[in-house]
Scaffold this motif. Structure first.
Motif, PDB file in Angstrom:
ATOM      1  N   LYS A  38      34.444  30.996  34.582  1.00  0.00           N
ATOM      2  CA  LYS A  38      35.439  30.014  34.129  1.00  0.00           C
ATOM      3  C   LYS A  38      35.325  28.700  34.883  1.00  0.00           C
ATOM      4  O   LYS A  38      36.030  27.742  34.583  1.00  0.00           O
ATOM      5  CB  LYS A  38      36.852  30.578  34.296  1.00  0.00           C
ATOM      6  CG  LYS A  38      37.079  31.913  33.579  1.00  0.00           C
ATOM      7  CD  LYS A  38      36.807  31.829  32.103  1.00  0.00           C
ATOM      8  CE  LYS A  38      37.066  33.188  31.429  1.00  0.00           C
ATOM      9  NZ  LYS A  38      36.794  33.157  29.985  1.00  0.00           N
ATOM     10  N   MET A  43      41.174  31.442  36.227  1.00  0.00           N
ATOM     11  CA  MET A  43      41.912  32.306  35.302  1.00  0.00           C
ATOM     12  C   MET A  43      43.026  33.037  36.036  1.00  0.00           C
ATOM     13  O   MET A  43      42.946  33.257  37.254  1.00  0.00           O
ATOM     14  CB  MET A  43      40.973  33.291  34.618  1.00  0.00           C
ATOM     15  CG  MET A  43      40.231  34.227  35.538  1.00  0.00           C
ATOM     16  SD  MET A  43      38.834  35.092  34.733  1.00  0.00           S
ATOM     17  CE  MET A  43      39.617  35.824  33.304  1.00  0.00           C
ATOM     18  N   SER A  44      44.049  33.416  35.296  1.00  0.00           N
ATOM     19  CA  SER A  44      45.185  34.112  35.885  1.00  0.00           C
ATOM     20  C   SER A  44      44.854  35.574  36.101  1.00  0.00           C
ATOM     21  O   SER A  44      43.900  36.111  35.517  1.00  0.00           O
ATOM     22  CB  SER A  44      46.409  33.992  34.981  1.00  0.00           C
ATOM     23  OG  SER A  44      46.204  34.733  33.783  1.00  0.00           O
ATOM     24  N   GLU A  46      46.479  38.035  34.986  1.00  0.00           N
ATOM     25  CA  GLU A  46      46.661  38.734  33.717  1.00  0.00           C
ATOM     26  C   GLU A  46      45.430  38.608  32.832  1.00  0.00           C
ATOM     27  O   GLU A  46      45.028  39.555  32.157  1.00  0.00           O
ATOM     28  CB  GLU A  46      47.895  38.186  32.988  1.00  0.00           C
ATOM     29  CG  GLU A  46      49.205  38.532  33.659  1.00  0.00           C
ATOM     30  CD  GLU A  46      49.392  40.041  33.810  1.00  0.00           C
ATOM     31  OE1 GLU A  46      49.395  40.734  32.788  1.00  0.00           O
ATOM     32  OE2 GLU A  46      49.504  40.499  34.964  1.00  0.00           O
ATOM     33  N   ASP A  47      44.813  37.412  32.839  1.00  0.00           N
ATOM     34  CA  ASP A  47      43.593  37.210  32.058  1.00  0.00           C
ATOM     35  C   ASP A  47      42.443  38.025  32.626  1.00  0.00           C
ATOM     36  O   ASP A  47      41.596  38.525  31.879  1.00  0.00           O
ATOM     37  CB  ASP A  47      43.216  35.723  32.031  1.00  0.00           C
ATOM     38  CG  ASP A  47      44.160  34.901  31.161  1.00  0.00           C
ATOM     39  OD1 ASP A  47      44.789  35.497  30.270  1.00  0.00           O
ATOM     40  OD2 ASP A  47      44.266  33.687  31.392  1.00  0.00           O
ATOM     41  N   SER A  50      42.879  41.552  31.314  1.00  0.00           N
ATOM     42  CA  SER A  50      42.598  41.710  29.884  1.00  0.00           C
ATOM     43  C   SER A  50      41.119  41.541  29.560  1.00  0.00           C
ATOM     44  O   SER A  50      40.605  42.172  28.639  1.00  0.00           O
ATOM     45  CB  SER A  50      43.422  40.700  29.073  1.00  0.00           C
ATOM     46  OG  SER A  50      43.054  39.369  29.395  1.00  0.00           O
ATOM     47  N   GLU A  51      40.416  40.690  30.314  1.00  0.00           N
ATOM     48  CA  GLU A  51      39.009  40.438  30.004  1.00  0.00           C
ATOM     49  C   GLU A  51      38.065  41.465  30.611  1.00  0.00           C
ATOM     50  O   GLU A  51      36.913  41.580  30.182  1.00  0.00           O
ATOM     51  CB  GLU A  51      38.608  39.028  30.461  1.00  0.00           C
ATOM     52  CG  GLU A  51      39.203  37.918  29.612  1.00  0.00           C
ATOM     53  CD  GLU A  51      38.472  36.603  29.778  1.00  0.00           C
ATOM     54  OE1 GLU A  51      37.271  36.627  30.154  1.00  0.00           O
ATOM     55  OE2 GLU A  51      39.089  35.553  29.531  1.00  0.00           O
TER      56      GLU A  51
END
Length: 239
Positions: A38, A43-44, A46-47, A50-51
């Protein structure tokens, strides 16, 4: 606030993952590669979850380990301060994340904005009739600021000064005092406040957050920038 040091590079040397005395685990390497991909956006947490589809407990453990190894860092994201935001240590946050020159540590830098306002008014007064480019050039050559302010940023401040009646915005007609400025070009001059011969000072609105905020055009009751969430506006009302 310190603006005297030169701006840092947006990217540092990438660390050698193979040279570390403490090798990365499979999950740590996966998280690091995703976060690093990124670049200056980061990125957070949470991201990250999820990723990567890594279990939450392993994500937390791996992120802490990567921080301890100085491979990633936590940065302030002005758009979502409620979440931790991670970035590879070799990158510096983009303006979209950090807020750019007007922000310091994720908060609106009102002291810096007030100083830029003062410099703009001073140069308009000295030039008698100034263009945006003329003011921007003088500010850059003055060496007052270590950060490089763009014409767009200076224009944001100039428009705020016009709204606060600190300076007047005019259109050149190409004759008389406007002879050196192309017809139709926007220019600025000080109002009656400077008529006494002394250098004009920034007005009372400079002490009000809205008066120095270059993002006031984006401020809405339910937006990311909002008077209901602005700590500076709340403090001013309490005062």
């Amino acid at each position: 606030m310190s603006r005297s040091q030169g701006p840092s590079s947006n990217k540092r040397k990438r660390p050698d993952l193979n040279s570390t005395a403490d090798p990365l685990t499979e999950h740590e390497r996966l998280l690091y590669d995703v976060i690093r991909s990124k670049q200056d956006m980061g990125m957070s947490s949470e991201d990250v979850k999820s990723e990567t589809n890594v279990p939450a407990n392993l994500v937390s453990k791996s992120l802490k380990s990567l921080q301890a190894k100085n491979l990633i860092k936590v940065v302030v994201n002005i758009q979502s301060k409620g979440w931790k935001h991670y970035m590879a240590s070799e990158f510096e946050p983009s303006k979209q994340i950090s807020g750019g020159a007007w922000y310091a540590g994720g908060s609106l830098d009102t002291e810096f904005i007030a100083l830029v306002r003062e410099q703009c008014v001073k140069h308009v007064f000295r030039l008698k009739l100034a263009t945006l480019e003329g003011v921007s050039d003088l500010i850059r050559r003055s060496g007052v600021f270590a950060v490089d302010l763009s014409n767009q940023q200076i224009e944001e401040i100039m428009k705020a000064l016009v709204l606060d009646n600190e300076i007047t915005e005019l259109k050149s007609n190409g004759s008389g005092e406007f002879a050196s400025i192309p017809t139709g070009k926007t220019c600025y001059k000080c109002g009656s406040k400077g008529a006494g011969g002394g250098e004009p000072k920034t007005g009372a609105l400079a002490s009000i957050p809205c008066g120095v905020c270059p993002q006031i055009g984006l401020c809405t009751p339910d937006g990311i920038i909002s008077p209901t969430t602005c700590v500076y506006y709340t403090k001013w009302l309490d005062f």
